[in-house]
Design an enzyme around this catalytic site. Structure first.
Site, PDB file in Angstrom:
ATOM      1  N   SER A 139       3.379  -0.918  -2.367  1.00  0.00           N
ATOM      2  CA  SER A 139       3.244  -0.058  -1.181  1.00  0.00           C
ATOM      3  C   SER A 139       4.475   0.748  -0.837  1.00  0.00           C
ATOM      4  CB  SER A 139       2.853  -0.879   0.047  1.00  0.00           C
ATOM      5  OG  SER A 139       1.544  -1.250  -0.057  1.00  0.00           O
ATOM      6  N   SER A 141       4.418   3.851  -0.837  1.00  0.00           N
ATOM      7  CA  SER A 141       3.908   4.976  -0.024  1.00  0.00           C
ATOM      8  C   SER A 141       3.867   4.605   1.452  1.00  0.00           C
ATOM      9  CB  SER A 141       2.487   5.366  -0.441  1.00  0.00           C
ATOM     10  OG  SER A 141       2.417   5.569  -1.805  1.00  0.00           O
ATOM     11  N   ASP A 185      -1.895  -1.501   3.852  1.00  0.00           N
ATOM     12  CA  ASP A 185      -0.483  -1.337   3.516  1.00  0.00           C
ATOM     13  C   ASP A 185       0.310  -0.873   4.739  1.00  0.00           C
ATOM     14  OD1 ASP A 185      -1.581  -1.865   1.085  1.00  0.00           O
ATOM     15  OD2 ASP A 185      -1.298   0.140   0.268  1.00  0.00           O
TER      16      ASP A 185
HETATM   17  C1  GLA Z   1      -4.018   0.090  -2.109  1.00  0.00           C
HETATM   18  C2  GLA Z   1      -4.528   0.710  -0.810  1.00  0.00           C
HETATM   19  C3  GLA Z   1      -4.961  -0.368   0.183  1.00  0.00           C
HETATM   20  C4  GLA Z   1      -5.918  -1.378  -0.456  1.00  0.00           C
HETATM   21  C5  GLA Z   1      -5.358  -1.865  -1.796  1.00  0.00           C
HETATM   22  C6  GLA Z   1      -6.334  -2.732  -2.540  1.00  0.00           C
HETATM   23  O1  GLA Z   1      -2.839  -0.617  -1.872  1.00  0.00           O
HETATM   24  O2  GLA Z   1      -3.530   1.508  -0.226  1.00  0.00           O
HETATM   25  O3  GLA Z   1      -5.562   0.239   1.316  1.00  0.00           O
HETATM   26  O4  GLA Z   1      -7.206  -0.853  -0.598  1.00  0.00           O
HETATM   27  O5  GLA Z   1      -4.996  -0.779  -2.643  1.00  0.00           O
HETATM   28  O6  GLA Z   1      -6.566  -3.916  -1.852  1.00  0.00           O
END
Ligand code: GLA
Length: 400
Positions: A139, A141, A185
């Site tokens: 994450s 982002s 996230d």
């Molecule tokens: C990414 C997305 C989240 C979630 C995950 C899978 O990280 O940003 O919102 O859907 O994938 O669980």
């Protein structure tokens, strides 16, 4: 003076403030005005792709994240330099154009979403440093969106409750960057708590901390060294397949508006009317939601064997039904499963590459690292990285 690496700068607010003062004469002239904000990445313990199906997730905000040192200005310009490369990019808060395909999109999109939410934004000069591996399912982002949110209001928490803050960051990603992600996230980066995972009901937005027995176990991330492939298109395709499943089930179950509402029995009774691939996708989500709640109950009962079993069941489901694992992630889980003291392992995040998360007895962490470093290279031709992650607090002002 010893050179400070960009990753060290991300962990050292004073040093990052010093870097801004070196780069910007105005910051050097007024060091008391410098602020440093920081937002964490996350690992998800269990509940993958359930967020946009209005289900349950159990992420942990981690000690790795993104920090921005900034000097607020009154000129409506945002100018940011990357500590890692010296690359500089910016935009005008009153004329945010279309996305450019670079990292600055996350700042511009966040500025756009904050303005839409009625929050007054401010220009700044900033230096950005990260100790979070990018594009690896941890994450980066969301961490960038949350750090930007604080930077864009002069280095403070915006005047929004934390859930609205998380949803505004999600909106930046959905509407500006163009990834149809769920809320997990941004929620984790906003709400992180030391010592705990966070259970979120993505329909009601109710959430609570789930204490982790960190004296006995560690959370260990294994980075596959393979970047995520086809991520945006495959991610958006999974979302459409989940929606297709809902449409079929709703023909006979009008109360069903999301896979969250679907029981295993309902799904089974729709099998004959559903494309087999769509059925498999839905089957993952329906059982993954059950596994999140079972994992929370097992943590509460101190039953780590059961948590581990749920991790492996989740991984098998993501591999065989949801189709988001990869040979590299499967190899990492397989190697971990052979190490005594590893309770469970599974891929974390969107999938298609990136990282696994492992629940490991403290005394077994070295054994896991040794096994991965020994066996992963010969099996895949890639180099893995193994590191412990520590549940940490959410986005905050860390200096000034
Ligand atoms: C990414 C997305 C989240 C979630 C995950 C899978 O990280 O940003 O919102 O859907 O994938 O669980």
């Amino acid at each position: 003076m010893a050179a400070t690496s960009p990753a060290d700068l991300a962990r050292d607010p004073r040093a990052l403030a010093g870097r801004l003062a070196e780069a910007e004469p105005a910051a050097a002239a007024d060091p008391g005005a410098i602020r440093v904000v920081r937002a964490p990445g996350r690992v998800n313990l269990i509940g993958e792709h359930t967020d946009y199906n209005e289900g349950f997730v159990l992420p942990v905000a981690i000690q790795l994240g993104i920090a921005i040192a900034l000097l607020p200005t009154d000129d409506r310009r945002v100018e940011v330099t990357l500590a890692a490369t010296g690359e500089r990019a910016g935009f005008d808060l009153d004329a945010i154009g279309p996305k450019t395909g670079s990292w600055i999109d996350y700042l511009a999109g966040t500025a756009w979403a904050l303005a839409e939410a009625g929050v007054a934004t401010r220009g700044f000069r900033g230096v950005l440093a990260s100790d979070l591996p990018q594009g690896s399912g941890l994450s980066s982002s969301a961490a960038l969106e949350l750090a930007s949110s604080l930077a864009l209001v002069g280095g403070a928490l915006p005047p929004l409750d934390r859930m609205t803050l998380a949803r505004t960051a999600q909106r930046a990603e959905n509407r500006y960057v163009g990834v149809n992600c769920g809320l997990m996230d941004q929620f984790a980066s906003a709400f992180g708590e030391e010592g705990s995972a966070l259970l979120l009901d993505c329909r009601t937005l109710e959430h609570r901390a789930v204490r982790l027995p960190l004296d006995d176990v560690a959370l260990v991330v294994c980075h596959s060294g393979s970047p995520r492939r086809l991520e945006t298109s495959a991610y958006n395709e999974r979302r459409s397949q989940c929606e297709a499943a809902v449409a079929v089930i709703a023909q006979t179950e009008p109360g069903v508006t999301a896979l969250r509402d679907v029981t295993p029995a309902m799904l089974e009774s729709a099998r004959d009317r559903m494309d087999p691939l769509v059925f498999a996708r839905a089957e993952h989500i329906v059982h993954e939601n059950e596994r999140v709640l079972a994992a929370v109950a097992a943590f509460a009962a101190g039953d780590l064997d059961e948590v581990g079993r749920l991790f492996y069941a989740s991984q098998a489901s993501m591999r065989d039904l949801f189709g988001i694992s990869s040979p590299e992630l499967d190899a990492l889980v397989d190697i971990a499963a052979g190490v005594p003291g590893v309770y469970g392992a599974r891929l974390t995040g969107a999938g298609f590459g990136g990282c696994t998360v492992n629940l490991v007895r403290r005394e077994a962490v070295d054994g896991l690292r040794d096994a991965v470093l020994r066996d992963y290279g010969p099996r895949t031709g890639l180099v893995a990285r193994v590191f412990e992650v520590v549940p940490s607090r959410g986005a905050a002002v860390v200096h000034g």
